[in-house]
Enzyme design. Structure first.
Site, short mmCIF file in Angstrom:
data_model
loop_
_atom_site.label_atom_id
_atom_site.label_comp_id
_atom_site.label_asym_id
_atom_site.label_seq_id
_atom_site.Cartn_x
_atom_site.Cartn_y
_atom_site.Cartn_z
N ARG A 1 0.81 -1.22 0.00
CA ARG A 1 0.00 0.00 0.00
C ARG A 1 0.84 1.26 0.00
O ARG A 1 0.36 2.34 -0.38
CB ARG A 1 -1.01 -0.03 1.17
CG ARG A 1 -2.09 -1.09 0.96
CD ARG A 1 -3.07 -1.12 2.11
NE ARG A 1 -2.43 -1.38 3.38
CZ ARG A 1 -2.10 -2.59 3.83
NH1 ARG A 1 -2.38 -3.65 3.10
NH2 ARG A 1 -1.50 -2.74 4.99
N GLU B 1 5.25 -10.39 14.72
CA GLU B 1 4.78 -10.75 16.06
C GLU B 1 5.49 -12.03 16.54
O GLU B 1 5.91 -12.13 17.68
CB GLU B 1 3.27 -10.96 16.00
CG GLU B 1 2.62 -10.82 17.35
CD GLU B 1 1.11 -10.91 17.23
OE1 GLU B 1 0.58 -10.72 16.12
OE2 GLU B 1 0.48 -11.18 18.26
P1 AMP Z 1 4.74 -2.02 11.68
O1 AMP Z 1 6.01 -2.61 11.17
O2 AMP Z 1 4.22 -2.71 12.90
O3 AMP Z 1 4.83 -0.52 11.86
O4 AMP Z 1 3.62 -2.33 10.60
C1 AMP Z 1 3.49 -1.53 9.53
C2 AMP Z 1 3.03 -2.29 8.31
O5 AMP Z 1 1.93 -3.15 8.58
C3 AMP Z 1 2.56 -1.32 7.27
O6 AMP Z 1 3.08 -1.71 6.03
C4 AMP Z 1 1.06 -1.37 7.34
O7 AMP Z 1 0.52 -1.35 6.05
C5 AMP Z 1 0.72 -2.65 8.04
N1 AMP Z 1 -0.21 -2.49 9.17
C6 AMP Z 1 0.08 -2.69 10.48
N2 AMP Z 1 -0.98 -2.51 11.26
C7 AMP Z 1 -2.00 -2.15 10.45
C8 AMP Z 1 -3.39 -1.81 10.65
N3 AMP Z 1 -3.95 -1.81 11.87
N4 AMP Z 1 -4.12 -1.50 9.57
C9 AMP Z 1 -3.57 -1.50 8.34
N5 AMP Z 1 -2.29 -1.82 8.07
C10 AMP Z 1 -1.50 -2.15 9.11
#
Ligand code: AMP
Length: 171
Positions: A59, A96
């Site tokens: 995205r 996770e």
């Molecule tokens: P992070 O590495 O935890 O910051 O996760 C970020 C990535 O996961 C991004 O590429 C987001 O598109 C996706 N992502 C994580 N949580 C969500 C959420 N609640 N809604 C949509 N996309 C998410």
């Protein structure tokens, strides 16, 4: 303006698994005026002297490429392993349970180039940190990491505190 954009972001409960509230931006993408408005609002948050915009699969490609076009910059995709056809740099990031890799073509960014990283959502910040490391492996300077949405309660900013961070909408 932000409250208009916010109305077009849909919460999908328990996707992709129980306990996650997924921020679905497809209603926003489908509405021409709001789609355009979002690009304009993101542009107000980022520096103008950028050589490359890096978008994170998948995205992050959408507004990342629109920003690149408006900034007269090149666009660079960061992807999951096995998707990019040429030689790549790799960087692990935390999931996770366990880790995965992000990859970027070795010739995508030149030494000293000014780079804007874009993704749709800042959650824990692990993905964005890995993207920043990839840019630095190639010799680029991460000028800013920009997001459409920030889930502030997950404190992702702490993980990427060494970089300037902006986001349009904070939850
Ligand atoms: P992070 O590495 O935890 O910051 O996760 C970020 C990535 O996961 C991004 O590429 C987001 O598109 C996706 N992502 C994580 N949580 C969500 C959420 N609640 N809604 C949509 N996309 C998410």
């Amino acid at each position: 303006m932000k409250d208009i954009i916010e109305q077009y972001i849909r919460d999908v409960v328990d996707f992709p698994k129980p306990g996650i509230v997924f921020k679905d931006i497809t209603p926003l993408l489908a509405e021409p005026k709001v789609f355009k408005l979002t690009t304009q609002e993101l542009l107000l948050l980022v520096p103008k002297d950028i050589d490359k915009v890096v978008g994170i699969e998948a995205r992050g490609f959408i507004f990342g490429s629109l920003l690149a076009d408006r900034l007269n910059a090149g666009f660079v995709p960061i992807r999951k392993p096995g998707k990019l056809p040429y030689d790549t740099y790799e960087e692990p990031y935390e999931l996770e349970y366990g880790t995965d890799l992000l990859t970027m073509h070795v010739d995508a960014i030149k030494e000293g180039e000014r780079v804007l990283i874009h993704d749709d959502v800042l959650a824990t910040g692990g993905t964005a940190l890995a993207a920043a490391k990839l840019v630095e492996k190639a010799g680029g300077k991460v000028v800013m990491i920009n997001f459409l949405l920030e889930l502030s309660f997950l404190k992702g900013r702490e993980k990427i505190k060494d970089y300037p961070v902006t986001s349009l909408i904070k939850y």
